[in-house]
Motif scaffolding. Structure first.
Motif, short mmCIF file in Angstrom:
data_model
loop_
_atom_site.label_atom_id
_atom_site.label_comp_id
_atom_site.label_asym_id
_atom_site.label_seq_id
_atom_site.Cartn_x
_atom_site.Cartn_y
_atom_site.Cartn_z
N THR A 1 -8.28 -12.60 -5.05
CA THR A 1 -8.99 -13.17 -6.13
C THR A 1 -10.63 -13.44 -5.98
OG1 THR A 1 -8.60 -15.35 -5.62
CG2 THR A 1 -7.10 -14.25 -7.04
N LYS A 2 -10.90 -13.06 -4.74
CA LYS A 2 -12.44 -13.39 -4.31
C LYS A 2 -13.44 -12.62 -5.04
CE LYS A 2 -12.11 -9.11 -0.93
NZ LYS A 2 -12.38 -8.74 0.42
N ASP A 3 -13.15 -11.65 -6.08
CA ASP A 3 -14.17 -11.10 -7.05
C ASP A 3 -14.25 -12.20 -8.11
OD1 ASP A 3 -14.70 -8.97 -5.39
OD2 ASP A 3 -13.06 -7.80 -6.41
N ILE A 4 -13.50 -13.13 -8.18
CA ILE A 4 -13.70 -14.10 -9.21
C ILE A 4 -14.49 -15.08 -8.96
CG2 ILE A 4 -12.47 -15.61 -10.92
CD1 ILE A 4 -9.93 -14.00 -10.79
N GLU A 5 -15.70 -15.27 -9.59
CA GLU A 5 -16.92 -15.89 -9.06
C GLU A 5 -16.43 -17.43 -8.92
OE1 GLU A 5 -21.68 -16.73 -9.85
OE2 GLU A 5 -20.56 -15.44 -10.76
N LYS A 6 -15.85 -17.87 -10.12
CA LYS A 6 -15.66 -19.40 -10.34
C LYS A 6 -14.22 -19.76 -10.18
CE LYS A 6 -19.75 -20.04 -13.10
NZ LYS A 6 -19.95 -20.37 -14.57
N ARG A 7 -13.92 -20.27 -8.82
CA ARG A 7 -12.45 -20.63 -8.75
C ARG A 7 -12.37 -21.94 -8.28
NH1 ARG A 7 -11.01 -16.28 -3.75
NH2 ARG A 7 -12.82 -17.29 -3.05
N TYR A 8 -11.26 -22.68 -8.92
CA TYR A 8 -10.85 -23.98 -8.97
C TYR A 8 -9.61 -24.11 -8.31
CZ TYR A 8 -14.88 -23.98 -12.34
OH TYR A 8 -16.06 -23.60 -12.85
N ILE A 9 -9.29 -25.27 -7.62
CA ILE A 9 -7.89 -25.69 -7.33
C ILE A 9 -7.57 -27.00 -7.53
CG2 ILE A 9 -6.56 -25.92 -5.34
CD1 ILE A 9 -7.88 -23.89 -3.78
N VAL A 10 -6.49 -27.19 -8.40
CA VAL A 10 -6.16 -28.63 -8.89
C VAL A 10 -5.25 -28.99 -7.56
CG1 VAL A 10 -4.95 -30.08 -10.49
CG2 VAL A 10 -6.11 -28.01 -11.12
N THR A 11 -5.71 -29.95 -7.01
CA THR A 11 -4.93 -30.81 -5.80
C THR A 11 -4.19 -31.95 -6.34
OG1 THR A 11 -6.69 -31.99 -5.04
CG2 THR A 11 -6.58 -29.71 -4.25
N GLY A 12 -3.35 -32.42 -5.13
CA GLY A 12 -2.69 -33.56 -5.42
C GLY A 12 -2.23 -34.11 -3.94
N TYR A 13 -0.90 -33.78 -3.77
CA TYR A 13 -0.15 -33.98 -2.47
C TYR A 13 -0.88 -33.28 -1.39
CZ TYR A 13 3.30 -33.83 1.21
OH TYR A 13 4.00 -34.09 2.44
N LYS A 14 -1.37 -34.12 -0.41
CA LYS A 14 -2.15 -33.72 1.02
C LYS A 14 -3.35 -32.93 0.42
CE LYS A 14 1.18 -35.39 3.50
NZ LYS A 14 0.97 -36.50 4.59
N SER A 15 -4.17 -33.47 -0.47
CA SER A 15 -5.23 -32.88 -1.17
C SER A 15 -6.24 -32.84 -0.05
CB SER A 15 -5.80 -33.59 -2.35
OG SER A 15 -6.20 -34.93 -2.09
N GLU A 16 -6.49 -33.83 0.74
CA GLU A 16 -7.39 -33.67 1.89
C GLU A 16 -7.18 -32.78 2.84
OE1 GLU A 16 -10.29 -35.48 1.32
OE2 GLU A 16 -9.73 -36.17 -0.32
N VAL A 17 -6.12 -32.73 3.38
CA VAL A 17 -5.75 -31.49 4.23
C VAL A 17 -6.11 -30.01 3.71
CG1 VAL A 17 -3.73 -30.54 5.59
CG2 VAL A 17 -3.65 -33.11 4.98
N LEU A 18 -5.88 -29.98 2.40
CA LEU A 18 -6.32 -28.60 1.74
C LEU A 18 -7.61 -28.47 1.78
CD1 LEU A 18 -5.00 -26.10 0.61
CD2 LEU A 18 -5.29 -27.17 -1.61
N LYS A 19 -8.53 -29.37 1.26
CA LYS A 19 -9.83 -29.49 1.15
C LYS A 19 -10.55 -29.19 2.42
CE LYS A 19 -11.97 -32.34 -1.47
NZ LYS A 19 -12.32 -33.56 -2.11
N GLU A 20 -9.93 -29.87 3.60
CA GLU A 20 -10.56 -29.68 4.92
C GLU A 20 -10.36 -28.06 5.23
OE1 GLU A 20 -12.32 -30.01 8.50
OE2 GLU A 20 -12.45 -31.32 6.87
#
Length: 243
Positions: A41-60
């Motif tokens: 999906t790298k050609d989609i310029e605006k990408r959003y991820i809805v996080t919850g469980y272990k969100s800080e791990v994923l963000k890092e």
């Protein structure tokens, strides 16, 4: 075009692999599931991820990626529909919605992006080949998907009859910007006190919400594929092969 990836769930059926990481970081063939999704999906310029469980791990883990993170603070007591509408302020363009526990080839997302329908749902017509890798009896897990005049008329119900399965919903949807505001209003006006396919409002399945749209709002059209994807829902799924 925007992409919203739903990655808030706890992935309990993948424990102990998800004891310290979110489900989408579990590795399939030595590569995290989320990496497969972001790659195609790298050609989609605006990408959003809805996080919850272990969100800080994923963000890092994804800090070098050009992504917007949205946090579902109630991830431990809600389901995907609630997670989706945590991103409502960004729903002002053509929208791709993707589960985060699936991987799919680039041609699948490209086919969906090209769809001109108001609401499009990717449907695998060769689903049974994948399910037979995952379990002895596909009907133990597969759900209904009925189509009439190239429109989906039912999905997401339990069944014991192959005749009620014309394909399987894979967790990949496109909604046109022309329909977004009406869908938002429809969601906001749903009763918070009733049950939807035996789930309360906060835990409604996305298939249940799509069915509500079909029954009350818009046609939903299938985008057919023949394999080229897989789902990782439990540890055994890590041994499946993409057809």
């Amino acid at each position: 075009m925007k992409l919203i990836i739903l990655a808030a769930g706890q992935g309990t059926r993948l424990r102990p692999l998800t004891n310290n990481i979110p489900k989408c970081m579990v590795k399939y063939q030595d590569k995290p599931l989320i990496d497969y999704i972001l790659e195609v999906t790298k050609d989609i310029e605006k990408r959003y991820i809805v996080t919850g469980y272990k969100s800080e791990v994923l963000k890092e883990y994804l800090k070098e990626q050009n992504l917007t993170f949205i946090y579902n603070k109630d991830y431990n007591k809600t389901n995907m529909v609630t997670s989706l509408f945590c991103a409502k302020e960004f729903m002002n363009d053509d929208l791709i919605i993707s589960y985060s526990d699936i991987i799919y080839k680039k041609e699948v997302i490209e086919k969906l992006i090209k769809s001109k329908y108001d609401i499009s749902v990717v449907v695998d017509k060769q689903w049974k080949k994948l399910w037979l890798q995952r379990m002895q009896n596909p009907l133990d897990d597969a759900e209904t998907l009925k189509i009439k005049d190239n429109k989906i008329i039912e999905l997401g119900k339990k069944t014991k009859d192959y005749s009620e399965i014309e394909g399987q919903y894979i967790g990949l949807i496109k909604i046109s910007k022309n329909t977004i505001q009406k869908i938002l209003a429809f969601y906001n006006n749903l009763s918070k006190d009733r049950y939807y396919d035996n789930k309360d409002f906060d835990n409604m399945y996305l298939t249940s919400f799509i069915q509500l749209i079909i029954d009350n709002l818009y046609d939903v059209n299938p985008i057919f594929i023949n394999g080229s994807w897989l789902e990782v829902d439990c540890i055994e799924d890590l041994n499946t092969k993409m057809i």
